[in-house]
Design a protein around this motif. Sequence first.
Motif, short mmCIF file in Angstrom:
data_model
loop_
_atom_site.label_atom_id
_atom_site.label_comp_id
_atom_site.label_asym_id
_atom_site.label_seq_id
_atom_site.Cartn_x
_atom_site.Cartn_y
_atom_site.Cartn_z
N SER A 1 -23.86 -20.58 18.13
CA SER A 1 -23.08 -19.58 18.86
C SER A 1 -21.62 -19.49 18.44
O SER A 1 -20.99 -18.45 18.59
CB SER A 1 -23.15 -19.89 20.36
N ARG A 2 -21.09 -20.59 17.94
CA ARG A 2 -19.64 -20.64 17.63
C ARG A 2 -19.43 -21.39 16.33
O ARG A 2 -20.34 -22.07 15.83
CB ARG A 2 -18.90 -21.42 18.72
N SER B 1 -23.87 -23.78 26.52
CA SER B 1 -23.33 -23.33 27.81
C SER B 1 -22.48 -22.06 27.73
O SER B 1 -21.88 -21.69 28.72
CB SER B 1 -22.48 -24.45 28.40
N ASN C 1 -27.31 -28.21 13.56
CA ASN C 1 -25.85 -28.07 13.53
C ASN C 1 -25.20 -28.47 14.85
O ASN C 1 -24.02 -28.84 14.86
CB ASN C 1 -25.51 -26.61 13.19
N TYR D 1 -19.37 -40.89 17.37
CA TYR D 1 -19.61 -39.71 16.51
C TYR D 1 -19.95 -40.14 15.08
O TYR D 1 -20.87 -39.60 14.46
CB TYR D 1 -18.35 -38.84 16.55
N THR E 1 -12.34 -24.96 13.49
CA THR E 1 -13.21 -24.49 14.58
C THR E 1 -12.62 -24.97 15.90
O THR E 1 -11.62 -25.69 15.91
CB THR E 1 -14.65 -25.06 14.48
P1 NAP Z 1 -17.99 -26.27 17.86
O1 NAP Z 1 -17.08 -25.16 17.43
O2 NAP Z 1 -17.55 -27.18 18.95
O3 NAP Z 1 -19.42 -25.63 18.23
C1 NAP Z 1 -20.44 -26.49 18.65
C2 NAP Z 1 -21.73 -25.72 18.80
O4 NAP Z 1 -22.74 -26.63 19.26
C3 NAP Z 1 -21.66 -24.61 19.84
O5 NAP Z 1 -22.52 -23.58 19.45
C4 NAP Z 1 -22.19 -25.29 21.09
O6 NAP Z 1 -22.73 -24.40 22.06
C5 NAP Z 1 -23.28 -26.16 20.49
N1 NAP Z 1 -23.65 -27.29 21.32
C6 NAP Z 1 -22.85 -28.22 21.87
N2 NAP Z 1 -23.59 -29.11 22.58
C7 NAP Z 1 -24.88 -28.72 22.46
C8 NAP Z 1 -26.10 -29.20 22.97
N3 NAP Z 1 -26.16 -30.26 23.76
N4 NAP Z 1 -27.24 -28.53 22.66
C9 NAP Z 1 -27.19 -27.43 21.87
N5 NAP Z 1 -26.06 -26.92 21.36
C10 NAP Z 1 -24.93 -27.55 21.66
O7 NAP Z 1 -18.33 -27.23 16.64
P2 NAP Z 1 -18.18 -27.00 15.06
O8 NAP Z 1 -16.85 -27.48 14.65
O9 NAP Z 1 -18.62 -25.64 14.69
O10 NAP Z 1 -19.23 -28.09 14.54
C11 NAP Z 1 -20.57 -27.76 14.18
C12 NAP Z 1 -21.21 -28.97 13.55
O11 NAP Z 1 -20.44 -29.36 12.41
C13 NAP Z 1 -21.25 -30.19 14.47
O12 NAP Z 1 -22.43 -30.93 14.24
C14 NAP Z 1 -20.05 -30.99 14.02
O13 NAP Z 1 -20.20 -32.35 14.31
C15 NAP Z 1 -20.07 -30.72 12.53
N6 NAP Z 1 -18.79 -30.94 11.86
C16 NAP Z 1 -17.67 -30.25 12.23
C17 NAP Z 1 -16.48 -30.48 11.56
C18 NAP Z 1 -15.21 -29.75 11.90
O14 NAP Z 1 -14.16 -30.12 11.35
N7 NAP Z 1 -15.22 -28.73 12.76
C19 NAP Z 1 -16.43 -31.42 10.53
C20 NAP Z 1 -17.59 -32.10 10.18
C21 NAP Z 1 -18.76 -31.85 10.85
P3 NAP Z 1 -21.77 -23.71 23.20
O15 NAP Z 1 -21.04 -22.59 22.51
O16 NAP Z 1 -22.70 -23.19 24.23
O17 NAP Z 1 -20.86 -24.76 23.69
#
Ligand code: NAP
Length: 258
Positions: free
Chosen positions: A25-26, A49, A101, A166, A201
């Motif tokens: 979603s995001r 959510s 993801n 994490y 993000t």
């Molecule tokens: P984000 O912007 O916080 O988005 C998280 C997404 O996961 C949202 O769609 C959220 O849904 C969903 N989510 C959260 N809890 C969930 C659950 N219990 N069940 C199903 N969906 C759930 O995160 P992001 O930065 O895009 O990160 C995406 C992935 O990349 C994650 O696995 C993160 O660990 C990884 N990552 C991110 C970074 C970074 O720098 N951003 C770096 C390395 C790895 P809602 O919209 O409903 O809350």
Amino acid sequence: MSTAQSTLSPFPAPETPAALVTGGSRGIGRAIARTLARDGFQVFLTYASRPAEAEKTVAEIAAAGGRARAFALNVGDSAAVADFFAEEIKGKANLAVLVNNAGITKDGFLVRMKDEDFDRVLAVNLRGAFVCSREAAKIMSRNRSGRIINIASVVGQMGNAGQANYVAAKAGLIGLTKSCAKELAARSITVNAVAPGFIETDMTAALPDETRASYVESIPLKRMGLPQDVAEAVAFLASDKAAYITGQVLAVNGGMYC
Ligand code: NAP
């Protein structure tokens, strides 16, 4: 249980290869969902959510001529995941790609980290990927093809103070990737991980300016990554071009960890 949201185009279309993107979603998941739709997949995206964000992603995909639908699904709830696959995917969609993801953080130093904060992060980031992979593998095994792509993290490779939960989850995801790759290869299913560095993000938006500046300083390419940088790596691994790649970790980190 999952709740279907509206969609502007016919869905599901059983003949069209489908991609399931958890947390689509995001942020990074949204970019992945849009990019896989661009590449011809109909996209099942899940969220936890925030239905409005999920609907925005669905609308963007539909406006670009793609097909998508959003479902509320907490991947930390194993029974809900099994129900979702049984009711929405099995027998209805040609599941070609799963992108694990969905992820959360609950940071804190080791000596102050509560059991529930450790367990919650492991349940969503690691067990969620395990359960989705198990359900997808049952379907993909019958089809004798499929792609599973796990979104790990650079910190799962290098460690990070204040993120024991994490980092343990993301390092575990890399182990899960390698084991599943060996197990599912006989069914022509590839399993790979993408390990992003620091990406712009909501997850990183709360970082204090000073911390952000020090991270950027440590990145050879001298910038944070964009969700699209990660999405293009996922799209490659989902494509025919990556047919002979399995059990690998593709780093998308601007060179911060080699
Ligand atoms: P984000 O912007 O916080 O988005 C998280 C997404 O996961 C949202 O769609 C959220 O849904 C969903 N989510 C959260 N809890 C969930 C659950 N219990 N069940 C199903 N969906 C759930 O995160 P992001 O930065 O895009 O990160 C995406 C992935 O990349 C994650 O696995 C993160 O660990 C990884 N990552 C991110 C970074 C970074 O720098 N951003 C770096 C390395 C790895 P809602 O919209 O409903 O809350």
